[in-house]
Design a protein around this motif. Structure first.
Motif, PDB file in Angstrom:
ATOM      1  N   ASN A  80       0.787  -1.228   0.000  1.00 47.93           N
ATOM      2  CA  ASN A  80       0.000   0.000   0.000  1.00 47.93           C
ATOM      3  C   ASN A  80       0.823   1.284   0.000  1.00 47.93           C
ATOM      4  N   SER A  81       2.134   1.164   0.003  1.00 44.77           N
ATOM      5  CA  SER A  81       2.991   2.345  -0.113  1.00 44.77           C
ATOM      6  C   SER A  81       3.150   2.692  -1.588  1.00 44.77           C
ATOM      7  N   THR A  82       2.925   3.943  -1.906  1.00 47.68           N
ATOM      8  CA  THR A  82       3.063   4.405  -3.287  1.00 47.68           C
ATOM      9  C   THR A  82       4.142   5.480  -3.349  1.00 47.68           C
ATOM     10  N   ALA A  83       4.333   6.030  -4.528  1.00 45.77           N
ATOM     11  CA  ALA A  83       5.381   7.033  -4.716  1.00 45.77           C
ATOM     12  C   ALA A  83       5.153   8.258  -3.838  1.00 45.77           C
ATOM     13  N   ASP A  84       3.906   8.631  -3.625  1.00 49.65           N
ATOM     14  CA  ASP A  84       3.615   9.838  -2.840  1.00 49.65           C
ATOM     15  C   ASP A  84       2.878   9.538  -1.535  1.00 49.65           C
ATOM     16  N   TYR A  85       2.815   8.263  -1.154  1.00 49.99           N
ATOM     17  CA  TYR A  85       2.123   7.910   0.090  1.00 49.99           C
ATOM     18  C   TYR A  85       2.820   6.707   0.715  1.00 49.99           C
ATOM     19  N   LYS A  86       3.387   6.922   1.884  1.00 47.12           N
ATOM     20  CA  LYS A  86       4.130   5.869   2.557  1.00 47.12           C
ATOM     21  C   LYS A  86       3.343   5.377   3.773  1.00 47.12           C
ATOM     22  N   VAL A  87       3.196   4.078   3.857  1.00 43.64           N
ATOM     23  CA  VAL A  87       2.495   3.457   4.977  1.00 43.64           C
ATOM     24  C   VAL A  87       3.525   2.990   5.999  1.00 43.64           C
ATOM     25  N   GLY A  88       3.307   3.308   7.265  1.00 40.76           N
ATOM     26  CA  GLY A  88       4.188   2.860   8.334  1.00 40.76           C
ATOM     27  C   GLY A  88       3.560   1.696   9.083  1.00 40.76           C
ATOM     28  N   PRO A  89       4.349   0.893   9.759  1.00 43.00           N
ATOM     29  CA  PRO A  89       3.816  -0.246  10.514  1.00 43.00           C
ATOM     30  C   PRO A  89       2.732   0.154  11.511  1.00 43.00           C
ATOM     31  N   THR A  90       2.858   1.323  12.101  1.00 40.74           N
ATOM     32  CA  THR A  90       1.861   1.748  13.092  1.00 40.74           C
ATOM     33  C   THR A  90       0.551   2.186  12.442  1.00 40.74           C
ATOM     34  N   ASP A  91       0.550   2.342  11.109  1.00 34.79           N
ATOM     35  CA  ASP A  91      -0.668   2.734  10.399  1.00 34.79           C
ATOM     36  C   ASP A  91      -1.580   1.539  10.126  1.00 34.79           C
ATOM     37  N   VAL A  92      -1.061   0.344  10.298  1.00 39.05           N
ATOM     38  CA  VAL A  92      -1.796  -0.867   9.914  1.00 39.05           C
ATOM     39  C   VAL A  92      -2.757  -1.288  11.028  1.00 39.05           C
ATOM     40  N   PRO A  93      -4.057  -1.312  10.769  1.00 42.84           N
ATOM     41  CA  PRO A  93      -5.027  -1.721  11.794  1.00 42.84           C
ATOM     42  C   PRO A  93      -5.035  -3.231  11.989  1.00 42.84           C
ATOM     43  N   ALA A  94      -5.598  -3.665  13.085  1.00 45.74           N
ATOM     44  CA  ALA A  94      -5.573  -5.093  13.430  1.00 45.74           C
ATOM     45  C   ALA A  94      -6.285  -5.958  12.400  1.00 45.74           C
ATOM     46  N   ASP A  95      -7.383  -5.459  11.835  1.00 43.76           N
ATOM     47  CA  ASP A  95      -8.137  -6.307  10.912  1.00 43.76           C
ATOM     48  C   ASP A  95      -7.421  -6.520   9.589  1.00 43.76           C
ATOM     49  N   ALA A  96      -6.342  -5.774   9.339  1.00 47.95           N
ATOM     50  CA  ALA A  96      -5.567  -5.964   8.120  1.00 47.95           C
ATOM     51  C   ALA A  96      -4.630  -7.162   8.225  1.00 47.95           C
ATOM     52  N   VAL A  97      -4.377  -7.619   9.452  1.00 46.73           N
ATOM     53  CA  VAL A  97      -3.379  -8.676   9.640  1.00 46.73           C
ATOM     54  C   VAL A  97      -3.904  -9.873  10.428  1.00 46.73           C
ATOM     55  N   THR A  98      -5.181  -9.863  10.775  1.00 43.48           N
ATOM     56  CA  THR A  98      -5.769 -10.988  11.504  1.00 43.48           C
ATOM     57  C   THR A  98      -7.084 -11.384  10.845  1.00 43.48           C
ATOM     58  N   SER A  99      -7.398 -12.666  10.915  1.00 48.10           N
ATOM     59  CA  SER A  99      -8.671 -13.131  10.379  1.00 48.10           C
ATOM     60  C   SER A  99      -9.756 -13.000  11.443  1.00 48.10           C
ATOM     61  N   SER A 100     -10.992 -13.035  11.011  1.00 38.38           N
ATOM     62  CA  SER A 100     -12.105 -12.971  11.948  1.00 38.38           C
ATOM     63  C   SER A 100     -12.356 -14.348  12.547  1.00 38.38           C
ATOM     64  N   GLY A 101     -13.307 -14.424  13.471  1.00 40.53           N
ATOM     65  CA  GLY A 101     -13.614 -15.697  14.095  1.00 40.53           C
ATOM     66  C   GLY A 101     -14.091 -16.737  13.094  1.00 40.53           C
ATOM     67  N   SER A 102     -14.817 -16.310  12.066  1.00 42.26           N
ATOM     68  CA  SER A 102     -15.310 -17.244  11.054  1.00 42.26           C
ATOM     69  C   SER A 102     -14.330 -17.407   9.909  1.00 42.26           C
TER      70      SER A 102
END
Length: 210
Positions: A122-144
């Protein structure tokens, strides 16, 4: 003896009549009535909350899908899904969470790898994503493992990548996200959410229009 046989016959006949009447009422009349009311008043929900695009059903708003290219918004991870070896028409036969505790080394490894991928993708030429920007639901699955929604934070994080890959402005894509963000149910139940399939269908319509 004759009276006993006659009484038994009457009871059997009464039981058979009751069975027939109840079978018709509960097995035919009631299901047809419920189906009729559901189709008349809740047609979309009764048919599985199907979503159509280009004149064909592409999925249900209640079930998350995997396999989107990076041109589209990504759903939550679907770890913990079983493989269907019985009916190969479908890739999954069961679903579930990762079933790991929060301090499990394997889960921590998965989350770190998933976070690194989210940052990179998700990092682009004019937009950099940092580790602290990543929400929990982006890296974990739901209960189902089949959650159809993501948080507005995760959707917002993907805006610049989606815009860049589709030749759109970030403002155009952000507006799309805002239009497809639902608030808490009844104003206080759950969290705000974005349905990924509905958002991606709208994105496709937008890119086709351009």
């Amino acid at each position: 003896m004759n009276n006993s046989v006659v009484n038994t016959g009457r009871l059997l006949a009464a039981g058979l009549r009751a069975l027939l009447v109840l079978t018709v009422l509960t097995g035919v009349v009631y299901p047809l009535a419920v189906t009729g009311v559901a189709q008349a008043l809740f047609h979309n929900k009764a048919n599985g909350s199907q979503i159509e695009a280009d004149g064909k059903v592409v999925g249900s708003s209640l079930i998350g899908q995997q396999g989107y290219s990076l041109d589209y918004f990504q759903p939550r991870p679907a770890n913990g899904l079983g493989v269907n070896s019985v009916n190969t028409q479908y890739s999954l036969i069961l679903s579930g969470a990762t079933n790991r505790s929060g301090d499990n080394p394997e889960l921590i490894k998965w989350v770190k790898a998933a976070k690194a991928k989210v940052v990179k993708d998700n990092s682009t030429a004019d937009y950099k994503v940092g580790p602290t920007d990543v929400p929990a639901d982006a890296v974990t699955s739901s209960g189902s493992g089949l959650d159809p929604d993501i948080s507005p934070q995760y959707a917002d994080l993907q805006v610049h990548r989606v815009a860049e890959r589709n030749g759109l402005t970030a403002a155009q894509v952000q507006r799309l996200v805002d239009e497809h963000t639902d608030g808490r149910t009844l104003g206080f139940i759950g969290e705000p959410r974005v349905n990924v399939l509905e958002l991606n269908v709208a994105l496709r319509e937008l890119t086709k229009g351009d």
